[in-house]
Scaffold this motif. Structure first.
Motif, PDB file in Angstrom:
ATOM      1  N   ASN A 211      13.368 -18.241  36.921  1.00 21.64           N
ATOM      2  CA  ASN A 211      13.558 -18.763  38.269  1.00 21.64           C
ATOM      3  C   ASN A 211      12.790 -20.079  38.421  1.00 21.64           C
ATOM      4  OD1 ASN A 211      13.484 -19.287  41.070  1.00 21.64           O
ATOM      5  ND2 ASN A 211      13.531 -17.116  41.565  1.00 21.64           N
ATOM      6  N   PRO A 212      13.464 -21.187  38.784  1.00 22.16           N
ATOM      7  CA  PRO A 212      12.773 -22.479  38.908  1.00 22.16           C
ATOM      8  C   PRO A 212      11.683 -22.498  39.966  1.00 22.16           C
ATOM      9  CG  PRO A 212      15.043 -22.604  39.734  1.00 22.16           C
ATOM     10  CD  PRO A 212      14.907 -21.297  39.026  1.00 22.16           C
TER      11      PRO A 212
ATOM     12  N   LYS B 189       8.051 -22.752  38.538  1.00 23.66           N
ATOM     13  CA  LYS B 189       7.696 -23.885  37.685  1.00 23.66           C
ATOM     14  C   LYS B 189       6.179 -24.091  37.648  1.00 23.66           C
ATOM     15  CE  LYS B 189       8.617 -28.776  36.800  1.00 23.66           C
ATOM     16  NZ  LYS B 189       9.383 -29.972  37.204  1.00 23.66           N
ATOM     17  N   GLY B 190       5.624 -24.085  36.443  1.00 23.88           N
ATOM     18  CA  GLY B 190       4.198 -24.297  36.240  1.00 23.88           C
ATOM     19  C   GLY B 190       3.312 -23.137  36.633  1.00 23.88           C
ATOM     20  N   GLU B 191       3.899 -22.021  37.051  1.00 22.57           N
ATOM     21  CA  GLU B 191       3.112 -20.902  37.581  1.00 22.57           C
ATOM     22  C   GLU B 191       2.943 -19.745  36.601  1.00 22.57           C
ATOM     23  OE1 GLU B 191       1.377 -20.737  40.089  1.00 22.57           O
ATOM     24  OE2 GLU B 191       2.140 -22.010  41.680  1.00 22.57           O
TER      25      GLU B 191
ATOM     26  N   GLN C 254      14.000 -22.457  27.795  1.00 22.45           N
ATOM     27  CA  GLN C 254      14.295 -22.470  29.218  1.00 22.45           C
ATOM     28  C   GLN C 254      13.067 -22.065  30.051  1.00 22.45           C
ATOM     29  OE1 GLN C 254      17.637 -19.784  29.331  1.00 22.45           O
ATOM     30  NE2 GLN C 254      19.127 -21.386  28.820  1.00 22.45           N
TER      31      GLN C 254
ATOM     32  N   ASN D 258       9.963 -22.729  29.221  1.00 19.46           N
ATOM     33  CA  ASN D 258       8.883 -23.703  29.024  1.00 19.46           C
ATOM     34  C   ASN D 258       8.508 -24.491  30.283  1.00 19.46           C
ATOM     35  OD1 ASN D 258       7.078 -25.117  26.980  1.00 19.46           O
ATOM     36  ND2 ASN D 258       8.242 -26.852  27.774  1.00 19.46           N
ATOM     37  N   PRO D 259       9.467 -24.971  31.098  1.00 10.97           N
ATOM     38  CA  PRO D 259       9.066 -25.694  32.321  1.00 10.97           C
ATOM     39  C   PRO D 259       8.261 -24.844  33.293  1.00 10.97           C
ATOM     40  CG  PRO D 259      11.379 -26.103  31.808  1.00 10.97           C
ATOM     41  CD  PRO D 259      10.931 -24.987  30.915  1.00 10.97           C
ATOM     42  N   ASN D 260       8.447 -23.539  33.241  1.00  8.75           N
ATOM     43  CA  ASN D 260       7.718 -22.643  34.141  1.00  8.75           C
ATOM     44  C   ASN D 260       6.339 -22.274  33.611  1.00  8.75           C
ATOM     45  OD1 ASN D 260       9.962 -22.703  35.707  1.00  8.75           O
ATOM     46  ND2 ASN D 260      10.531 -20.548  35.459  1.00  8.75           N
TER      47      ASN D 260
ATOM     48  N   GLY E  81       2.746 -22.953  32.729  1.00  5.60           N
ATOM     49  CA  GLY E  81       1.691 -23.925  33.007  1.00  5.60           C
ATOM     50  C   GLY E  81       0.657 -23.992  31.919  1.00  5.60           C
TER      51      GLY E  81
ATOM     52  N   TYR F 179      -3.034 -18.795  37.920  1.00  6.39           N
ATOM     53  CA  TYR F 179      -1.584 -18.736  37.693  1.00  6.39           C
ATOM     54  C   TYR F 179      -1.034 -17.540  38.449  1.00  6.39           C
ATOM     55  CZ  TYR F 179      -2.354 -22.345  34.304  1.00  6.39           C
ATOM     56  OH  TYR F 179      -2.698 -23.547  33.738  1.00  6.39           O
TER      57      TYR F 179
ATOM     58  N   ASN G  34       6.554 -30.067  24.192  1.00  6.81           N
ATOM     59  CA  ASN G  34       5.350 -30.363  24.969  1.00  6.81           C
ATOM     60  C   ASN G  34       4.525 -31.519  24.410  1.00  6.81           C
ATOM     61  OD1 ASN G  34       5.806 -28.200  26.818  1.00  6.81           O
ATOM     62  ND2 ASN G  34       5.196 -26.779  25.202  1.00  6.81           N
TER      63      ASN G  34
END
Length: 346
Positions: free
Chosen positions: A163-164, A167-169, A203, A205-207, A209, A227, A345
């Motif tokens: 789920n976008p 992101k980073g969480e 997929q 990876n963007p999420n 952190g 986090y 990364n």
């Protein structure tokens, strides 16, 4: 390896109830002996276990704590002149990788008769002492404050982590250094196939952190709210919950799991103390202490399951997860990880 968990645990319980459990009631006097242990779980639990062993045997000890990936590399580098006697903790695939390279000594502690065969190397290069599945952990305080009113569904499956909104969480362990991380990687490859699993991590990876060196760091940083969501072994999450942190854990369907092991290094400096320590670690007293310290499920059927845990037979894990295959293909999988995930990364 396709363990039948319920059958294995029931067989072990029968052995215990009918006296087949051999307990090492007397330990040798190891005055003047020094045991060197490489530990791949929490330092405090290793110290407490070694203190008890020292009280029983009068042995001195030293230990070094490190993530299992780092530990494996160290043992391989020291193969010509081993500096340690024992590897304590870490998943079966790490121990099996070292056994495949001829770096472990065979030993079958008498008390190990109480442990189901499913949780021991058939050639006795390692013995399982605890069990644990991969789980998703959510910081409840942050969730209620930041996400509950948004109508976002808490993740209960691996794919829901994509789920976008997250992101980073998310925080997960790096499979190159962490046995937890490699269990996560190898188990999803076995569950979905190599291409689908690596596509999932690309997929995800963007999420993510942070990729951590050790699995326990995931539980710590999720517990303190650095986090929102973590992926690691559930016993680390339950331990943080025991310390008072507000966490919610769920084991996703098809989750990988570990047999945490103890093994003896070949040509270590003190084989007598090493054998005595293996006898001690397999015994019921050490099993109870270990479970009380860590919230892990013991491989011994006569050690009660921690309050927050469930028997593996009642958990939706991937029963077909093959530790031996994971050990065999580790170099390959980590190379692909470098090419497809680490490269993103850089």
């Amino acid at each position: 390896m396709k363990p039948t968990i319920f059958t294995a645990l029931m067989l072990g319980l029968v052995l215990v109830l009918f006296g087949a459990n051999v307990t090492a009631n007397e330990y040798p006097d190891l005055t003047g002996h020094r045991l060197v242990v490489y530990i791949s779980f929490h330092e405090e639990e290793g110290r407490r276990l070694l203190n008890l062993f020292g009280d029983k045997t009068k042995a001195d000890y030293t230990y070094l704590r490190m993530p299992s990936g780092e530990l494996v590399t160290r043992v391989i580098n020291e193969a010509s002149a081993p500096r340690a006697d024992i590897i304590l903790g870490g998943p079966a695939d790490a121990h099996q990788l070292l056994a495949n390279q001829g770096l472990l000594e065979r030993y079958d502690p008498p008390s190990a008769v109480a442990i189901p065969e499913e949780f021991k190397n058939p050639d006795r290069y390692w013995t399982g002492i605890y069990l644990g599945p991969i789980a998703i952990v959510v910081n409840e305080n942050r969730w209620k404050k930041e996400f509950a009113e948004l109508g976002v569904k808490k993740p209960t499956t691996f794919t829901e982590l994509l789920n976008p909104m997250f992101k980073g969480e998310i925080i997960i362990p790096d499979p190159r250094t962490s046995g937890t991380g490699y269990t996560l990687l190898a188990s999803l490859i076995q569950l979905w196939g190599e291409e689908e699993a690596f596509t999932f991590f690309e997929q995800l990876n963007p999420n993510v952190g942070l990729y951590t060196e050790s699995g326990f760091t995931v539980a710590q940083k999720t517990a303190t709210g650095e986090y929102l969501i973590g992926l690691n072994f559930i016993h680390d999450q339950l331990l943080m919950k025991k310390f008072g942190f507000n966490l919610c854990s769920v084991i996703p369907p098809g989750a990988g799991w570990e047999i945490g092991c103890v093994s003896m290094l070949k040509n270590g400096p003190n084989s007598k103390a090493a054998r005595a320590f293996l006898d001690f670690m397999i015994d019921r007293e050490a099993g109870r202490l270990h479970t009380n310290l860590t919230e892990r499920i013991s491989t011994r059927p006569d050690v009660p399951i921690p309050l927050g845990s469930r028997p593996l037979a009642d958990i939706p894990i991937n029963l077909d997860y093959d530790f031996y295959l994971a050990a065999k293909l580790k170099t390959k999988y980590l190379k692909v990880w470098e090419e497809r995930i680490v490269r993103i990364n850089r």
